[in-house]
Design an enzyme around this catalytic site. Structure first.
Site, short mmCIF file in Angstrom:
data_model
loop_
_atom_site.label_atom_id
_atom_site.label_comp_id
_atom_site.label_asym_id
_atom_site.label_seq_id
_atom_site.Cartn_x
_atom_site.Cartn_y
_atom_site.Cartn_z
N TYR A 185 0.61 -1.35 0.19
CA TYR A 185 -0.07 -0.26 0.40
C TYR A 185 0.92 1.08 0.03
CZ TYR A 185 -3.77 -3.24 0.76
OH TYR A 185 -3.96 -4.96 0.53
N ARG A 232 4.15 -0.93 11.01
CA ARG A 232 3.71 -2.11 10.11
C ARG A 232 4.98 -1.90 8.98
NH1 ARG A 232 0.46 -7.33 8.76
NH2 ARG A 232 0.73 -8.46 10.21
C1 LIG Z 1 -8.30 -12.02 5.59
C2 LIG Z 1 -6.98 -10.84 5.72
C3 LIG Z 1 -7.08 -9.43 5.48
C4 LIG Z 1 -5.98 -9.16 6.20
N1 LIG Z 1 -5.81 -8.36 6.39
C5 LIG Z 1 -4.24 -7.01 6.14
C6 LIG Z 1 -4.88 -5.77 6.69
O1 LIG Z 1 -6.09 -5.19 6.73
N2 LIG Z 1 -3.82 -5.02 7.86
C7 LIG Z 1 -2.74 -5.97 6.87
O2 LIG Z 1 -1.90 -5.20 7.32
N3 LIG Z 1 -2.68 -7.35 6.66
C8 LIG Z 1 -3.77 -7.80 6.81
N4 LIG Z 1 -3.69 -8.71 6.42
C9 LIG Z 1 -2.98 -10.02 6.43
C10 LIG Z 1 -2.40 -10.30 7.93
O3 LIG Z 1 -2.27 -9.24 8.52
C11 LIG Z 1 -1.65 -11.02 7.81
O4 LIG Z 1 0.07 -10.55 8.43
C12 LIG Z 1 -1.65 -12.39 7.42
O5 LIG Z 1 -2.50 -13.50 7.34
C13 LIG Z 1 -0.19 -13.49 7.97
O6 LIG Z 1 -0.55 -13.90 9.07
P1 LIG Z 1 -1.38 -15.51 9.91
O7 LIG Z 1 -0.21 -15.98 9.07
O8 LIG Z 1 -1.17 -15.09 11.07
O9 LIG Z 1 -2.85 -15.38 9.37
C14 LIG Z 1 -5.28 -10.45 6.04
C15 LIG Z 1 -4.43 -11.73 5.75
C16 LIG Z 1 -5.27 -11.64 5.59
C17 LIG Z 1 -6.22 -13.47 5.75
#
Ligand SMILES: Cc1cc2nc3c(=O)[nH]c(=O)nc-3n(C[C@H](O)[C@H](O)[C@H](O)COP(=O)(O)O)c2cc1C
Length: 368
Positions: A185, A232
């Site tokens: 972004y 972040r």
């Molecule tokens: C459904 C979904 C929505 C996400 N939305 C965001 C977001 O709004 N902002 C962001 O920085 N990362 C977003 N991510 C990335 C997550 O914060 C995270 O980095 C990613 O899911 C990997 O972590 P995990 O394996 O614990 O899920 C999103 C990921 C998923 C799966």
């Protein structure tokens, strides 16, 4: 899948993150859920959704637009630039606090990831280079357009919009904000040596590429206090068609410039074995939150070891918290985790949002 966190686990120990005391070091990563009203007001279900997950040491909200033009990557994402939106965030903050939790709002501008059919505005970025991706618009999947390069005065305006949005978050009762400079972004686009081809003070050298993100951190810290600000980053993360070649220099300059502020935390999305993580970890002496990327399964044993060894201060976990409102309880009990339902990640309504069962509800279902 099961994993047991012992009572003495480093991830379960209380801590202080800037101005905020947290009950444990297992944080909920930001997760876009695409359930906001058309005007960017969080869904009427959002307070319940977040309060269900209040046992996380810290909840980091879904990405939230700092102004109307900051929207446009996905449909039904929330904002924090109107009174109506702020009022709903205030309800969410109260619900999370009543449930004993702490919460930061993640602030974003989507930059070149926007489609005008979603936002009503042209996409903007550091340079006129499109992400080679498609997004879901109200009339189906469409390729992302070539963005217009922001002018220097527009950059200053966006810095001010991050500042105002942070003020609104604090006025809504939130514990702080996380500045989203990751995942392709706007702020990440400026950091990139590939997507940012500017020749002014916001492009070229690593120092110049770090300038926009640094100015946002400084403005927001000035507005609400650095001890309520998280940042972040996701160096080298391919999300958003980024593919940075130099995954370290601009980040080093960014961390160097903001180090004296002592912000609440740095949140890195990375594999711990990545060279960029090692380089930035060495440089950062403040609170460090690690989230391993979506491309790998969460390895709780590894996160626990990293916390134990002091490599990380806390771990942020996304999908496991999405599917397990009582994740902390389940990990403490070594109980089976619910699997996340990908089909309802971004679908409207309560299914896959507020109806994941807790362990207690599996024993005594909600309808009983
Ligand atoms: C459904 C979904 C929505 C996400 N939305 C965001 C977001 O709004 N902002 C962001 O920085 N990362 C977003 N991510 C990335 C997550 O914060 C995270 O980095 C990613 O899911 C990997 O972590 P995990 O394996 O614990 O899920 C999103 C990921 C998923 C799966």
């Amino acid at each position: 899948m099961t994993f047991t966190l012992g009572e003495q686990s480093a991830l379960l120990q209380p801590s202080t993150v800037g101005a905020v005391s947290v009950a444990n070091r297992l944080f909920m990563a930001p997760l876009t859920r695409s359930r906001a009203d058309a005007d960017g007001t969080p869904s009427s279900l959002a307070a319940e959704y977040y309060a269900q997950r209040a046992a996380a040491g810290l909840i980091i909200s879904e990405a939230t637009a700092v102004c109307e033009q900051a929207n446009g990557a996905y449909m039904n994402t929330p904002g924090i630039y109107t009174d109506r939106q702020q009022d709903k965030w205030a309800e969410i903050a109260s619900a999370v606090h009543r449930a004993g939790g702490k919460m930061f709002v993640q602030l974003w501008h989507v930059g070149r990831m926007a489609h005008p059919d979603i936002s009503g505005f042209e996409a903007v970025g550091p340079s006129p280079i499109a992400a080679d991706l498609v997004t879901h618009t109200p009339t189906g999947k469409k390729p992302l357009p070539v963005p217009r390069a922001l002018t220097v005065s527009e950059i200053a305006e966006i810095v001010g919009q991050f500042r105002s949005a942070a003020r609104r978050a604090i006025d809504a009762g939130m514990d702080g904000v996380e500045i989203h400079s990751a995942n392709g972004y706007l702020l990440h686009e400026f950091l990139s040596d590939v997507v940012n081809q500017r020749t002014d003070v916001y492009g070229g050298s690593p120092e110049n590429r770090a300038r926009f993100a640094a100015e946002v951190v400084e403005a927001v810290a000035d507005e609400i206090g650095a001890d309520r600000v998280g940042l972040r980053i996701s160096p080298g993360n391919g999300a958003g068609d980024m593919h940075e070649i130099d995954q370290v220099s601009a980040y080093e300059l960014l961390l160097c410039r903001i180090s004296s502020l002592k912000i609440a935390y740095l949140h890195i999305v990375s594999e711990p074995s990545a060279p960029a993580f090692a380089a930035l970890r060495t440089q950062w002496d403040g609170t460090l939150v690690l989230n391993t990327p979506r491309t790998v399964d969460t390895d709780f044993a590894m996160l626990e070891n990293l916390a134990e060894w002091g490599v990380i201060s806390a771990a942020a976990v996304g999908r496991a918290f999405l599917a397990n409102p009582d994740l902390v309880t389940r990990l403490t009990a070594g109980a089976e985790l619910n699997e996340p339902d990908v089909a309802t990640f971004y679908a409207p309504g309560p299914a896959g949002y507020i109806d994941y069962p807790t362990l207690d509800e599996l024993v005594t279902p909600r309808s009983a």
